[in-house]
Structures are given as structure tokens and as C-alpha cells.
Scaffold this motif. Structure first.
Motif, PDB file in Angstrom:
ATOM      1  N   THR A   1       0.822  -1.208   0.000  1.00  0.00           N
ATOM      2  CA  THR A   1       0.000   0.000   0.000  1.00  0.00           C
ATOM      3  C   THR A   1       0.858   1.260   0.000  1.00  0.00           C
ATOM      4  O   THR A   1       0.537   2.249  -0.660  1.00  0.00           O
ATOM      5  N   LEU A   2       1.966   1.204   0.735  1.00  0.00           N
ATOM      6  CA  LEU A   2       2.845   2.370   0.868  1.00  0.00           C
ATOM      7  C   LEU A   2       3.918   2.423  -0.210  1.00  0.00           C
ATOM      8  O   LEU A   2       4.735   3.347  -0.212  1.00  0.00           O
ATOM      9  N   ASP A   3       3.943   1.439  -1.110  1.00  0.00           N
ATOM     10  CA  ASP A   3       4.977   1.355  -2.140  1.00  0.00           C
ATOM     11  C   ASP A   3       6.369   1.377  -1.496  1.00  0.00           C
ATOM     12  O   ASP A   3       7.264   2.108  -1.922  1.00  0.00           O
ATOM     13  N   MET A   4       6.533   0.544  -0.481  1.00  0.00           N
ATOM     14  CA  MET A   4       7.789   0.459   0.278  1.00  0.00           C
ATOM     15  C   MET A   4       8.417  -0.917   0.062  1.00  0.00           C
ATOM     16  O   MET A   4       7.787  -1.936   0.345  1.00  0.00           O
ATOM     17  N   ASP A   5       9.621  -0.954  -0.442  1.00  0.00           N
ATOM     18  CA  ASP A   5      10.330  -2.212  -0.689  1.00  0.00           C
ATOM     19  C   ASP A   5      10.703  -2.850   0.645  1.00  0.00           C
ATOM     20  O   ASP A   5      11.537  -2.308   1.372  1.00  0.00           O
ATOM     21  N   PRO A   6      10.115  -4.003   1.008  1.00  0.00           N
ATOM     22  CA  PRO A   6      10.405  -4.598   2.319  1.00  0.00           C
ATOM     23  C   PRO A   6      11.859  -5.062   2.463  1.00  0.00           C
ATOM     24  O   PRO A   6      12.363  -5.150   3.582  1.00  0.00           O
ATOM     25  N   TRP A   7      12.531  -5.346   1.360  1.00  0.00           N
ATOM     26  CA  TRP A   7      13.925  -5.789   1.427  1.00  0.00           C
ATOM     27  C   TRP A   7      14.881  -4.651   1.794  1.00  0.00           C
ATOM     28  O   TRP A   7      16.000  -4.907   2.221  1.00  0.00           O
ATOM     29  N   ARG A   8      14.450  -3.409   1.614  1.00  0.00           N
ATOM     30  CA  ARG A   8      15.334  -2.270   1.896  1.00  0.00           C
ATOM     31  C   ARG A   8      14.797  -1.396   3.027  1.00  0.00           C
ATOM     32  O   ARG A   8      15.310  -0.311   3.252  1.00  0.00           O
ATOM     33  N   ALA A   9      13.790  -1.870   3.748  1.00  0.00           N
ATOM     34  CA  ALA A   9      13.176  -1.083   4.813  1.00  0.00           C
ATOM     35  C   ALA A   9      13.760  -1.467   6.160  1.00  0.00           C
ATOM     36  O   ALA A   9      13.991  -2.648   6.451  1.00  0.00           O
ATOM     37  N   THR A  10      13.998  -0.470   6.997  1.00  0.00           N
ATOM     38  CA  THR A  10      14.564  -0.712   8.319  1.00  0.00           C
ATOM     39  C   THR A  10      13.744  -1.761   9.068  1.00  0.00           C
ATOM     40  O   THR A  10      12.514  -1.729   9.065  1.00  0.00           O
ATOM     41  N   SER A  11      14.440  -2.683   9.700  1.00  0.00           N
ATOM     42  CA  SER A  11      13.791  -3.847  10.316  1.00  0.00           C
ATOM     43  C   SER A  11      14.395  -4.150  11.676  1.00  0.00           C
ATOM     44  O   SER A  11      14.650  -5.308  12.014  1.00  0.00           O
ATOM     45  N   SER A  12      14.666  -3.097  12.455  1.00  0.00           N
ATOM     46  CA  SER A  12      15.223  -3.313  13.784  1.00  0.00           C
ATOM     47  C   SER A  12      14.295  -4.231  14.575  1.00  0.00           C
ATOM     48  O   SER A  12      13.081  -4.080  14.561  1.00  0.00           O
TER      49      SER A  12
END
Length: 356
Positions: free
Chosen positions: A261-272
Motif C-alpha cells: 500500500t505504501l509502495d515500500m520495498d520490504p527488502w530495503r526497509a529498516t527492520s530493527s
């Protein structure tokens, strides 16, 4: 140097690595790009030390924000394989933060440290003009153990399995679902579930679950640059190649929906709160069982190969070489959501009846 976010390996080498002050004999491990902590030798024992910014997001509520802030700081020393034991915290607070709100932040930090057995040994607290949320200081976490028990982020070995915990983009998706539910076009129950995942992100307790299992070669908290960035940092540090398969990376359905929905690539999103582990195959089942017994999702997503081939070191995804990510995919999304929320607030202030 990027306008926002962490510096590159090249910037580190050119501007920082050659200027590190005095060379003291007790420094067993100094700054390394992609390595979360340093190590001092103190009387034959290893003291792991890690420093991070303190980030407080008032929109989460000050208790929730304080708890998550200290978990992030402790994570970078927990990936050494040592249990965090001590903490120093320095606050540079905005002048308009009330005493009561600070007391809530500090109470949450105290409660989390007490629960984890972490002693707060020193710090600094003050309000300063020009300071603003979310970056309101820095903290240093410490842990003590034997030198030969240290697990380094650059310790991946050829033949290891690669394991991810929790999954990519959970932190970013959960943070946005918590802060901006009105600005995200997803079902309310889906957003509520993703938002609740924020409180379950806990690297320290995950590393505790696998403490004592022989065969964990490397651990890295997946932060800026997301899973792809963490893979590149670990592979480059060890001089090896990571081969990962997209189909083996478990992404929660609701997290994936928010990312889409947010057009956010999960592979490059911060995942602390998510860990990337390099593990001897003989220990893989024990590690997966220990994590799953704690209630943490974990899966093998690939393997470590030699970097001394035509492909060289780096990260191969689904058979294709990749480049390290430039920036984090969550940063522009945050700016966009924040602007939309501010516009909505301005509209409400201008005409409360229309806002309702």
C-alpha cells in the motif's frame, strides 16, 4: 555521505578509519563498518561496547517509545553473543518536553533495563534549544564475556546457513501503522495487528534464546537498508558471498500488505528487531527450535559461499548479483506520511466541522 542515514563503507574508510585517536593496547576491536560494537580487553575479559542514537517518537506514546528506544540501543551489543549488562544514557531534550512526559520515558527505560538485568551506570540529561524529536541523545550499551565467545557480524563462514528472525520490514510497517493509521489505506484490523507487532520486536531476548548454542558464526540487527543492506554488510565484512532466495524469506501477509500500500520495498526497509544469522548447518535446527520456542518466527533463507570466485563477494538474490541499497526505502515513506498527517491537522484546525 548520504543526506540522511548511515554512512557508506567508502566514507568510513576515507574519513573515519584512519583517524581513531590514540592506539591503546586494551582495544581488542575498534570501529569496523557494518560491525555493531567494539571490544576492550579488561583484565583478560572482553567488554563489548556499542553506541547508538536515542530515538523517541511521541506519537507512539512516551512509555512505548521509551521501551523501544532502549531495546534498539541494547540490540547492538546483544549481537556480540554477550548479555547486555550496563547502560549509559545522554539526553539532549527539546525545551517543550514536560517533566511528566520525561518521567514516563525514563520509567519505561528503567522498567525494561530492570527486567533485562541491565544496570544504568551514568548519563547526562538536559534540555537544549534547537533539539527536537525523535533524535534526543545517545546511549552506550555494554556487556562482558570471554573473548573466545564473541560473535561478530563479520564472522560468516563458507558453508553456513543464513537465518532471518521475525521477517523484513516489520519495524517500519508496525511503526507507520502505529503513527499514521489514518493515512494508510488498509483495513483497520490489519493495521491494528501490524501496529501491535511493534511491541514484540526484541533482539535481546532472541539472542538470549540461542545463547550457548555452538555454531552461530555471525549476528546482525537488521536496521537501515533493511535485509538487503544487512546481507551486504555481513558479506562484505567477511569477504564472502551470500546467496539468498526470495521464496524462502517469510514476510507476514499483513506486513506485506502495508508495504504494498505504501509502495515500500520490504527488502530495503529498516527492520530493527529482526536478526540476520550465519549458522553452521549442524546447529541450524537447534537455533530454529530455540527461537520458535520463544515465539519468534525464523527461517533459513540462503547460504554462505566463497567470495574467491568469478562472482566475488557480495549478495546474490534469486541467482542475480545485487548492489548495496542506497538509502532506506522507509525514509521517503515516513516523510510522505508525516506530511499527509500534518496537512490533515492543518485542515482540522482551519475547519473542525469539515474534519469531522
Amino acid at each position: 555521505m548520504p543526506r540522511t542515514g548511515k554512512i557508506s563503507r567508502a566514507f568510513f574508510r576515507e574519513h573515519i578509519a584512519t583517524q581513531l585517536g590514540a592506539d591503546r593496547p586494551e582495544t581488542a576491536l575498534g570501529p569496523q563498518h557494518g560491525v555493531d560494537f567494539g571490544v576492550l580487553d579488561i583484565g583478560g575479559q572482553a567488554l563489548a561496547v556499542a553506541t547508538d542514537p536515542v530515538s523517541i517518537l511521541p506519537g507512539l506514546g512516551f512509555e512505548r517509545a521509551g521501551r523501544f528506544a532502549v531495546r534498539i540501543v541494547l540490540a547492538d551489543v546483544a549481537v556480540s553473543g554477550f548479555d547486555p549488562s550496563h547502560l549509559a544514557v545522554g539526553f539532549t531534550l527539546p525545551p517543550d518536553l514536560s517533566d511528566d512526559d520525561f518521567a514516563t520515558v525514563w520509567g519505561a527505560i528503567h522498567d525494561e533495563c530492570e527486567a533485562l538485568g541491565v544496570d544504568i551506570v551514568t548519563g547526562h540529561t538536559a534540555r537544549y534549544a534547537g533539539c527536537s524529536f525523535p533524535w534526543v541523545g545517545a546511549a552506550t550499551a555494554m556487556a562482558v564475556g570471554d573473548h573466545d565467545a564473541i560473535v561478530r557480524p563479520d564472522g560468516a563462514r563458507v558453508g553456513d546457513d543464513l537465518i532471518i528472525t521475525t521477517g523484513p520490514a516489520v519495524e517500519a510497517a508496525a511503526l507507520f501503522a502505529s503513527l499514521f493509521p489514518e493515512e494508510i489505506d488498509c483495513e483497520d484490523d490489519r493495521l491494528a495487528r501490524v501496529a501491535a507487532m511493534f511491541d514484540e520486536l526484541d533482539v535481546v531476548r532472541d539472542t538470549r534464546a540461542i545463547a550457548g548454542i555452538d555454531g552461530v558464526s555471525a549476528m546482525h540487527d537488521i536496521t537501515e537498508g533493511g535485509l538487503l543492506g544487512a546481507c551486504h554488510e555481513m558479506a562484505a565484512g567477511a569477504g564472502v558471498r551470500f546467496r539468498v532466495d526470495t521464496d524462502r524469506v517469510l514476510i507476514d501477509d499483513d506486513v506485506a500488505a502495508v508495504c504494498s500500500t505504501l509502495d515500500m520495498d520490504p527488502w530495503r526497509a529498516t527492520s530493527s528487531g529482526s536478526l540476520l544469522l550465519s549458522v553452521d548447518p549442524d546447529a541450524t535446527d537447534d537455533v530454529l527450535t530455540a527461537l520458535r520456542d520463544r515465539g519468534t518466527t525464523a527461517a533459513v533463507i540462503g547460504s554462505v559461499e566463497s567470495g574467491d570466485t568469478e562472482l566475488g563477494s557480495g549478495v546474490v538474490r534469486d541467482g542475480e548479483p545485487t548492489e548495496p541499497p542506497v538509502g532506506d526505502s522507509s525514509w521517503p515513506v515516513y516523510e510522505r506520511l508525516l506530511a499527509a498527517a500534518n496537512d490533515a491537522d492543518d485542515a482540522a484546525d482551519a475547519d473542525p466541522n469539515d474534519a469531522n
